[in-house]
Design an enzyme around this catalytic site. Structure first.
Site, PDB file in Angstrom:
ATOM      1  N   GLY A  29       1.176  -1.293   0.403  1.00 11.04           N
ATOM      2  CA  GLY A  29      -0.250  -0.031   0.199  1.00 11.04           C
ATOM      3  C   GLY A  29       0.710   1.189  -0.324  1.00 11.04           C
ATOM      4  CG  ASN A  30      -0.398   5.138  -1.534  1.00  6.64           C
ATOM      5  OD1 ASN A  30      -0.831   5.570  -0.875  1.00  6.64           O
ATOM      6  ND2 ASN A  30      -0.739   3.930  -2.934  1.00  6.64           N
ATOM      7  NE  ARG A  31       3.775   7.671   5.444  1.00  7.89           N
ATOM      8  CZ  ARG A  31       5.360   8.270   6.005  1.00  7.89           C
ATOM      9  NH1 ARG A  31       6.108   8.010   6.093  1.00  7.89           N
ATOM     10  NH2 ARG A  31       4.685   8.816   7.201  1.00  7.89           N
ATOM     11  CB  ALA A  97      -1.416   7.721  -3.111  1.00  5.32           C
TER      12      ALA A  97
END
Ligand code: C5P
Length: 222
Positions: A29-31, A97
């Site tokens: 995943g990402n932030r 994102a």
């Protein structure tokens, strides 16, 4: 605010991260918190638009007055949902994102640790959602985001041209701004112009961004 600058228009907004599953218990995943995208969706509702919000995995409540919310997990799911929702939309604002890569294969069982050995994950490239929309002969007015850690303006202007966008909102990540932060600052670029939006909370910035999107949309499409 609530000036009706987008009255009668269908607007699609994507928000949040994507999760790319590795196996039943793990993912890449990402932030991204989704805050900026949700604020943009809310600002578009206040400007009178009929808003479809395509949300990655975030724990955020829907802004009041949405026409529709579609929850997705992976980039492939977001791609399909955005394409479907964009067919009759005039504006697409891509604030999600999106993961650039996904595991080439998703294991159906939890991958077991092999003590003493490294593990290699093969990654496959994800579709570029904005890119595939801009490749269609008829497509909505396209607004992208560019989160960069350095050379923000140069990368953003390159992305504007390369992806065939109508506008890009660039922000610097880090120093209390950007991902997981309450505040942001944006530089907007469009073919032939630019505007800096000073550091502010994401709700205020979203209102200013939506006002600029409405102005540029009227200039090129109306
Ligand atoms: O190249 P980069 O990922 O920084 O571009 C960011 C912009 O492109 C964002 O608006 C993002 O939502 C969009 N994007 C996309 N599809 C991808 C990756 C990014 O539409 N696969």
């Amino acid at each position: 605010f609530g000036n009706g600058a987008l009255r009668g228009l269908k607007v699609v907004v994507s928000a949040g991260p994507t999760y790319e599953d590795i196996d039943p218990v793990r993912f890449i995943g990402n932030r991204s918190s989704g805050k900026m995208g949700f604020a943009v969706a809310e600002a578009a509702v206040h400007a009178g638009a009929q808003v479809t919000l395509i949300a990655g995995p975030v724990g955020l409540p829907s802004p009041a007055g949405l026409r529709q919310r579609v929850d997705v997990r992976s980039a492939a799911q977001m791609h399909a949902a955005v394409l479907a929702a964009s067919q009759d939309a005039q504006i697409y604002i891509a604030a999600a994102a999106v993961g650039d890569y996904r595991p080439a294969e998703v294991a159906d069982h939890k991958i077991k640790k092999q003590a003493g050995a490294d593990l290699t994950l093969q990654l496959a490239e994800n579709p570029d959602i904005l890119g595939s929309l801009s490749a269609q002969t008829v497509h909505p007015f396209l607004v992208g985001f560019a989160a960069e850690t350095h050379d923000v303006a140069a990368y953003a202007q390159d992305k504007l041209k390369r992806k065939g966008l109508d506008m890009i909102a660039a922000n610097q990540v880090g120093g209390g701004l950007g991902f997981e932060a309450a505040d942001n600052a944006l530089q907007l670029f469009w073919p032939g112009g630019s505007l800096s939006l000073a550091r502010a909370n994401k709700d205020e910035l979203a209102r200013q961004l939506v006002a600029q999107v409405a102005e540029r949309y009227q200039a090129v499409r109306a």
